[in-house]
Design an enzyme around this catalytic site. Structure first.
Site, PDB file in Angstrom:
ATOM      1  N   LYS A  64       0.336  -1.573   0.060  1.00 33.91           N
ATOM      2  CA  LYS A  64      -0.161  -0.146  -0.042  1.00 33.91           C
ATOM      3  C   LYS A  64       0.471   1.471   0.037  1.00 33.91           C
ATOM      4  CE  LYS A  64      -2.551  -1.262   4.047  1.00 33.91           C
ATOM      5  NZ  LYS A  64      -1.751  -2.904   3.556  1.00 33.91           N
ATOM      6  N   ASP A 109      -0.799   6.857   6.643  1.00 34.57           N
ATOM      7  CA  ASP A 109      -1.496   5.653   6.564  1.00 34.57           C
ATOM      8  C   ASP A 109      -2.131   4.933   7.623  1.00 34.57           C
ATOM      9  OD1 ASP A 109      -0.190   2.959   6.494  1.00 34.57           O
ATOM     10  OD2 ASP A 109       1.427   2.886   7.305  1.00 34.57           O
ATOM     11  N   THR A 158      -5.367  -1.365   6.989  1.00 38.79           N
ATOM     12  CA  THR A 158      -5.202  -2.837   7.307  1.00 38.79           C
ATOM     13  C   THR A 158      -6.883  -3.450   7.696  1.00 38.79           C
ATOM     14  OG1 THR A 158      -4.272  -2.595   9.467  1.00 38.79           O
ATOM     15  CG2 THR A 158      -3.085  -3.341   7.613  1.00 38.79           C
ATOM     16  N   ARG A 218       6.430  -8.394   1.502  1.00 38.89           N
ATOM     17  CA  ARG A 218       7.250  -8.176   2.968  1.00 38.89           C
ATOM     18  C   ARG A 218       7.715  -9.099   3.513  1.00 38.89           C
ATOM     19  NH1 ARG A 218       3.662  -4.634   6.762  1.00 38.89           N
ATOM     20  NH2 ARG A 218       4.754  -2.804   5.673  1.00 38.89           N
TER      21      ARG A 218
END
Length: 340
Positions: A64, A109, A158, A218
């Site tokens: 993202k 974020d 999330t 990740r």
């Protein structure tokens, strides 16, 4: 000469920490999102407008933030970065918005963690480009409206369900869900990262990392770096060469098994099977048995188990599947088959 070496080392450290793609063609996966965003950016550029506000959501580690960085690079715009928890007061948001230059991108974020009062100030800023500030209290209070420079808000979360409907509806550029990656896509990402890190990665070693990477870039990059570290400390030959044996030993040391389950995942399934006969078990009971928070189980432990088909969420609670029993070496009883 020393200065050049120091600069090169600093660049290597930054690259090692991020491994983020710098161009669209380097970004692997999420094709439907890339195609939509490219059209959005090109259309805005041809009209001479700034791009509309965009929201990305999905599990951690899927890219993202990377998408936000790519949008900034592709449009040649400055990006200011913050997070929901960092904006505690209305004044914090006002300070950020009034310091934006025309055309800047603001990236927030974990936007679902914004204070509700702050969120309400964001509505007119996103929709009309104005900032409403209340000065004073009680009968003498008055509202001042400040014009803001045109900006694009890119947000990531999330937990999209925790974002209020009024805020979600203001992302006129689109709300995009990032999906888990396929093993083939993960393998391409690992291959690219290994070249950037100057690692010689054998085909079998690459496949070993990919299949344990939980379909997440990740995690894949994290495993690659830890395997490199393991080889550097323990290998007697070429420390930049990673074969299957070295990778397997490194990941075994991290307690990550052949399908990517870590110690927490296995403990969850073992308790579910041994203590509760495979289920069904309610979330609160599982949280108490594991001494974990319910949110941690729902957001961190369960998604990957569900993705692999090791766990089912039924109306009566969590149930371990036949595949979970077989993977951990437990006998699968008939009553469990009826529940599933």
């Amino acid at each position: 000469m020393s200065s050049k070496k120091d600069t090169k080392k600093a660049e290597d450290v930054v690259l090692d920490q991020t491994l983020r793609p710098a161009r669209w063609d380097e970004y692997i996966g999420q094709k439907h999102i890339k195609d939509n965003v490219k059209i959005l950016l090109r259309a805005a550029e041809e009209r001479g407008h700034i791009p509309e506000h965009i929201l990305f959501y999905g599990p951690p580690g899927l890219g993202k933030t990377t998408l936000a960085h790519l949008i900034a690079k592709e449009t040649g715009r400055q990006m200011k970065i913050t997070s929901g928890p960092a904006i505690e007061k209305v004044g914090d948001l006002a300070s950020i918005l009034t310091n934006l230059a025309p055309g800047d991108i603001l990236f927030i974020d974990e936007i679902h963690r914004l204070n509700k009062m702050v969120e309400e100030i964001l509505y007119p800023a996103m929709e009309s480009g104005v900032l409403d500030i209340i000065i004073g209290k009680g009968p003498s209070a008055r509202t001042i409206q400040l014009d803001l420079p045109a900006f694009t808000l890119i947000a990531a979360t999330t937990r999209v369900a925790m974002i209020s409907s009024p805020l979600r509806s203001r992302f006129s550029g689109g709300v995009f869900r990032l999906e888990f990656y396929s093993n083939e896509e993960i393998a391409k990402i690992i291959e690219r990262s290994s070249k950037l890190l100057d690692i010689v990665l054998e085909t079998e070693a690459l496949a070993e990392i990919a299949k344990r990477s939980r379909f997440t870039p990740r995690t894949a990059n994290y495993f690659l770096k830890r395997a490199r570290d393991f080889a550097q400390v323990n290998s007697k030959s070429n420390k930049k060469n990673l074969d299957k044996k070295i990778v397997k030993e490194a990941l075994d040391m991290l307690a990550v098994d052949e399908i990517g389950l870590n110690a927490s995942d296995r403990k969850f399934l073992e308790i579910l099977i041994e203590k509760f006969g495979g289920g069904p078990v309610g979330l609160k009971t599982m949280a108490a048995a594991l001494s974990e928070e319910e949110a941690t189980i729902e957001e961190v432990v369960e998604p990957y188990l569900l993705q692999l088909g090791l766990l089912e969420r039924t109306a009566r609670g969590r149930v371990a599947t036949k595949k979970a029993h077989e993977h951990l070496g437990f006998e699968f009883k008939e009553k469990q088959e009826k529940l599933l």
